[in-house]
Design an enzyme around this catalytic site. Structure first.
Site, short mmCIF file in Angstrom:
data_model
loop_
_atom_site.label_atom_id
_atom_site.label_comp_id
_atom_site.label_asym_id
_atom_site.label_seq_id
_atom_site.Cartn_x
_atom_site.Cartn_y
_atom_site.Cartn_z
CE LYS A 1 -3.95 2.05 2.51
NZ LYS A 1 -4.87 1.93 3.66
CB SER B 1 -8.21 4.01 2.63
OG SER B 1 -7.40 3.35 3.59
CB SER C 1 -8.78 1.29 5.56
OG SER C 1 -9.46 2.48 5.32
#
Ligand code: GLN
Length: 492
Positions: free
Chosen positions: A78, A158, A182
């Protein structure tokens, strides 16, 4: 040869060790998939050379008999994790071009374990969002489609680049972060698994901060075993993070067991919301039946302050973000907007106006407001008190049970644009995930089934602090009974 991109972490690790394929073959297969599936917009930066270099090292290590836990396994990272020499942006224009001089502890743990990096995964800007529509690098698209429909769907957020890339088989596993949901919400939207460990298990050092008292890294992968393997490598005590837990990292994979005899699973009545989607309710009932079938005893529990969790989160998280994001001022990192003849204040204002997206600005404004002298007690102090009450709710519930079972999300994935003009509707996506975040508890989402449109739905398991093992074991019990075989189509 079988399509290597269909394999998960354990299958790659074990097949590589057994000599079924080389690490280079694996890395090449995933690099090709990443290069071929650009329409999903899952990666901000692709790093095929990093994946190949780690693979070549793994092939050498195999020959030398010096294998590491993740030798041969390429993963996605990420874009919230700082990676030395590789652009790291938190999907914000304000950090475009920022090349960290250091490696986050979690990513460096993964590289030390032998993993290779396929690239930096797209996400909601500064991890604020539930649909991956707030990235400065464009929306991420889910590889899933509703039956008979061609409409794009969001991958959740997210960690939506992470969830979409795994569901599309562009990487076998990847890192996520969870501040209010998330990891769990995007996992639920895309038919994969993800665990947020106890706050403090994974170091926050080198993870771009959103809300420091909530932010926690965790793995996302195809199944529970792969999550356990990844988490073992990601977690560590880190003296560089003052909230890091100085505890040994358990061997979660070795202790996996779907036998839940002797465990009590609590069903929190406040998670049964008015107007709840009947398909979500049915999935929850099915999950209860699976828990019983695995030997668990079911008990009803109450978490009376649940309805205050979301409002408290949307005060605490923006408050912390407004403080954390003050550092992006055009002086030290990334973007600098210095209009002709401008002074220092003008530079700050111009840089922040140009660099932050709308949702980030909204959070900074809310956060600054609730921390301001006149409103601090009315908002921030009250929210902090509510947070304590929510943590106490869990403590009381855990006096009569070992785990909690609930849905992960109130709905299945929606289409881009459907909620993006209504922040409150978007915030409601996290109604079931935020309480465990506020209490710092380990929580996991595993696929439970599909809705009438063929879209994945997730079940959530919440555990006592530090009891990731029971969470993973209950996840495994669901996984074995759900027989979730639905797959998103391939995009390359
Ligand atoms: N969707 C939530 C938010 O927008 C949670 C985000 C997260 O966990 N990083 O704040």
């Amino acid at each position: 040869m079988t399509d290597l991109t269909n394999l998960g972490v354990a299958a790659i690790r074990d097949g590589f060790r057994a000599g079924d394929f080389t690490a280079r073959e694996v890395a090449t297969a995933f690099n090709d998939a990443v290069a071929g599936a650009k329409a999903l917009n899952t990666f901000i930066v692709e790093t095929p050379d990093h994946a190949l270099a780690a693979a070549d090292q793994a092939d050498k290590d195999r020959a030398a008999g010096t294998l590491k836990p993740l030798s041969g396994v390429p993963i996605g990272m990420k874009d919230l994790f700082c990676t030395k020499g590789v652009q790291t942006t938190a999907a914000s224009h304000i950090l475009e071009g920022f090349i960290p001089q250091y490696e986050s502890t979690v990513s460096s743990n993964l590289w030390a374990a032998g993993a290779g990096m396929l690239g930096k995964l797209n996400m909601d800007q500064f991890a604020m969002g539930s649909s991956n529509e707030t990235s400065a690098f464009g929306n991420v698209i889910s590889p899933w489609r509703a039956k008979g429909s061609n409409r794009d769907l969001v991958p959740g957020g997210s960690s939506g680049g992470t969830s979409s890339a795994i569901a599309a088989r562009l990487c076998p596993a990847a890192t996520g972060t969870d501040t209010g949901g998330s990891i769990r919400q995007p996992a639920a939207f895309t038919g994969i698994s993800g665990i947020k460990p106890t706050y403090g298990r994974c170091s926050r050092w080198g993870v771009i901060a959103f809300a420091s008292s909530l932010d926690q890294a965790g793995p996302m992968a195809h199944d529970v075993r792969d999550c356990a393997i990844m988490l073992e490598s990601m977690a560590s005590f880190d003296p560089k993070d003052s909230t890091s837990l100085n505890l040994p990292v358990p061997n979660w994979e070795a202790a996996l067991s779907s036998d839940l005899r002797g465990k009590r699973v609590g069903i929190p009545k406040e998670y049964r919301m008015d107007g709840m989607d009947p398909e979500i309710e049915a999935l929850w009932q099915q999950g209860i039946a699976w828990m019983k079938d695995a030997g668990a005893e079911i008990v009803d529990v109450s978490l009376p302050h649940t309805k205050y969790a979301l409002p408290a989160y949307y005060i605490i998280a923006p408050a912390e973000c407004s403080s954390n994001l003050a550092r992006y001022d055009g002086v030290r990192y990334g973007l600098r907007d210095l209009p002709d003849g401008a002074g220092l204040q003008d530079m700050y204002a111009a840089t922040r106006a140009a660099g932050f997206g709308d949702e980030v600005k909204r959070r900074i404004l809310i956060g600054t407001y609730v921390l301001s002298a006149g409103f601090y007690d009315a908002y921030f102090t009250q929210a902090a008190k509510v947070r304590t009450l929510i943590a106490q709710d869990f403590e009381k519930a855990f006096a009569s049970c070992d785990l909690l079972l609930a849905p992960t999300t109130p709905t299945a994935a929606f289409s881009p644009g459907e909620q993006s003009d209504n922040p409150i509707a978007m915030y409601l996506n996290d109604v079931f995930s935020v309480p465990a975040s506020l209490a710092g508890l380990p929580a996991m989402s595993v696929p439970g089934g599909v809705n009438k449109d063929g879209l994945p739905l997730g079940l959530q398991i919440i555990g006592k602090a530090l009891d990731e093992q029971s969470v993973l074991n209950a996840g495994l019990a669901i996984e074995q009974r759900a027989g979730f075989t639905a797959r998103a189509e391939k995009w390359w």
